[in-house]
Design an enzyme around this catalytic site. Structure first.
Site, PDB file in Angstrom:
ATOM      1  N   HIS A   1      -5.576   3.081  -5.277  1.00 28.11           N
ATOM      2  CA  HIS A   1      -4.675   4.382  -5.600  1.00 28.11           C
ATOM      3  C   HIS A   1      -3.865   3.876  -6.971  1.00 28.11           C
ATOM      4  O   HIS A   1      -3.460   2.673  -7.007  1.00 28.11           O
ATOM      5  CB  HIS A   1      -3.921   4.794  -4.440  1.00 28.11           C
ATOM      6  CG  HIS A   1      -4.617   5.617  -3.554  1.00 28.11           C
ATOM      7  ND1 HIS A   1      -4.243   6.347  -2.461  1.00 28.11           N
ATOM      8  CD2 HIS A   1      -6.093   5.910  -3.542  1.00 28.11           C
ATOM      9  CE1 HIS A   1      -5.109   6.885  -1.834  1.00 28.11           C
ATOM     10  NE2 HIS A   1      -6.494   6.594  -2.493  1.00 28.11           N
TER      11      HIS A   1
ATOM     12  N   GLU B   1      -0.751   4.103  -7.295  1.00 25.37           N
ATOM     13  CA  GLU B   1       0.624   3.591  -6.992  1.00 25.37           C
ATOM     14  C   GLU B   1       0.395   2.166  -6.906  1.00 25.37           C
ATOM     15  O   GLU B   1       1.246   1.264  -7.189  1.00 25.37           O
ATOM     16  CB  GLU B   1       1.053   4.130  -5.761  1.00 25.37           C
ATOM     17  CG  GLU B   1       1.357   5.799  -5.840  1.00 25.37           C
ATOM     18  CD  GLU B   1       0.089   6.685  -5.287  1.00 25.37           C
ATOM     19  OE1 GLU B   1       0.371   7.816  -4.768  1.00 25.37           O
ATOM     20  OE2 GLU B   1      -0.887   6.092  -5.550  1.00 25.37           O
TER      21      GLU B   1
ATOM     22  N   CYS C   1      -0.206   8.927  -0.667  1.00 26.39           N
ATOM     23  CA  CYS C   1      -0.567   9.121   0.834  1.00 26.39           C
ATOM     24  C   CYS C   1       0.433   8.149   1.580  1.00 26.39           C
ATOM     25  O   CYS C   1       1.138   7.476   1.071  1.00 26.39           O
ATOM     26  CB  CYS C   1      -2.008   8.395   0.889  1.00 26.39           C
ATOM     27  SG  CYS C   1      -2.182   6.862   0.585  1.00 26.39           S
TER      28      CYS C   1
ATOM     29  N   CYS D   1       0.273   4.507   0.540  1.00 26.94           N
ATOM     30  CA  CYS D   1       0.888   4.222  -0.591  1.00 26.94           C
ATOM     31  C   CYS D   1       2.459   4.124  -0.345  1.00 26.94           C
ATOM     32  O   CYS D   1       3.083   3.617  -1.059  1.00 26.94           O
ATOM     33  CB  CYS D   1       0.365   4.928  -1.619  1.00 26.94           C
ATOM     34  SG  CYS D   1      -1.067   4.606  -2.349  1.00 26.94           S
TER      35      CYS D   1
END
Length: 236
Positions: free
Chosen positions: A61, A63, A93, A96
């Site tokens: 992801h 992040e 999410c 993260c």
């Protein structure tokens, strides 16, 4: 600041700008695409210089990609404050959110503000708790409004000549719906926003299901702005 004739050829951020079609694709609140994009700004100490860049999800992801890039390229000095602002196409999410909290806990001089275009699987309780945990540790999370879309367009997008102010106009109602749901998350209320997809016609449907607890705990001015309550009228 970019001129009215488009990003300057000498603009040091030009090579880090995304294309207009990418911005429209990633940040349209109606588009539930799986890919994610992160536009970010970093400011160190009292310096007025802002460092901008963008990132997209890979096998990880966005992040996590940011955290890895930040920690690998910068030797952080605890005596120097650092302000980070994210413009995310999807909210983090729960995994993260956990990684972000760990990242910040090791760097007390870093402050993080997150603007999101959409809420990622907002009906999942782990994701909702993850956002609450971020807010509880000092992270500011808000839904992107027209001012944030305009800011991103001017500073992160390789817009055409003379089109500095021509960012895509997204429906304000959808921003309000996501903002209302974010309030529900912050207040630990049940979700009120249901999003469904009609695959045959590629239509995204947004529907509100409010319960008594929503009317009781969501600030009245927010409900009023959404047209969900009306001001009392006194007849004389």
């Amino acid at each position: 600041m970019a001129s009215d004739q488009g990003p300057s050829a000498g603009d040091p951020t030009s090579r880090r700008r995304i294309e207009p079609w990418e911005f429209e694709m990633f940040y349209d609140p109606r588009d539930l695409r799986k890919e994610a994009c992160l536009l970010y700004e970093i400011k160190w100490g009292t310096s007025h210089k802002i460092w901008r860049n963008s990132s997209k999800n890979t096998t990880k992801h966005v992040e996590l990609n940011f955290i890895e890039k930040f920690t690998s390229e910068r030797r952080f000095c605890s005596s120097i404050s650092c302000s980070i602002m994210w413009f995310l196409s999807w909210s983090p999410c729960w995994e993260c959110s956990k990684a972000i909290r760990e990242f910040l806990s090791q760097r007390p001089g870093v402050t993080l503000v997150i603007y999101v275009a959409r809420l990622y699987w907002h009906m999942d309780e782990q994701n909702r708790q993850g956002l609450r945990d971020l807010i509880n540790c000092g992270v500011t999370i808000q839904i992107m409004r027209p001012s944030e879309h305009d800011h991103c367009w001017r500073n992160f997008v390789n817009y055409p000549l003379g089109k500095e102010a021509h960012w895509p106009r997204y429906p304000p109602l959808l921003m309000n719906l996501y903002a209302l749901e974010l309030h529900c998350i912050i207040l630990s209320l049940p979700f009120c926003l249901i999003i469904s997809r009609r695959c045959q016609k590629q239509l995204t449907m947004f529907r509100l299901t409010l319960q008594n607890c929503h009317y009781q705990r969501i600030p009245p001015h927010i409900l009023l702005c959404m047209g969900l309550v009306q001001l009392p009228v006194t007849w004389r």
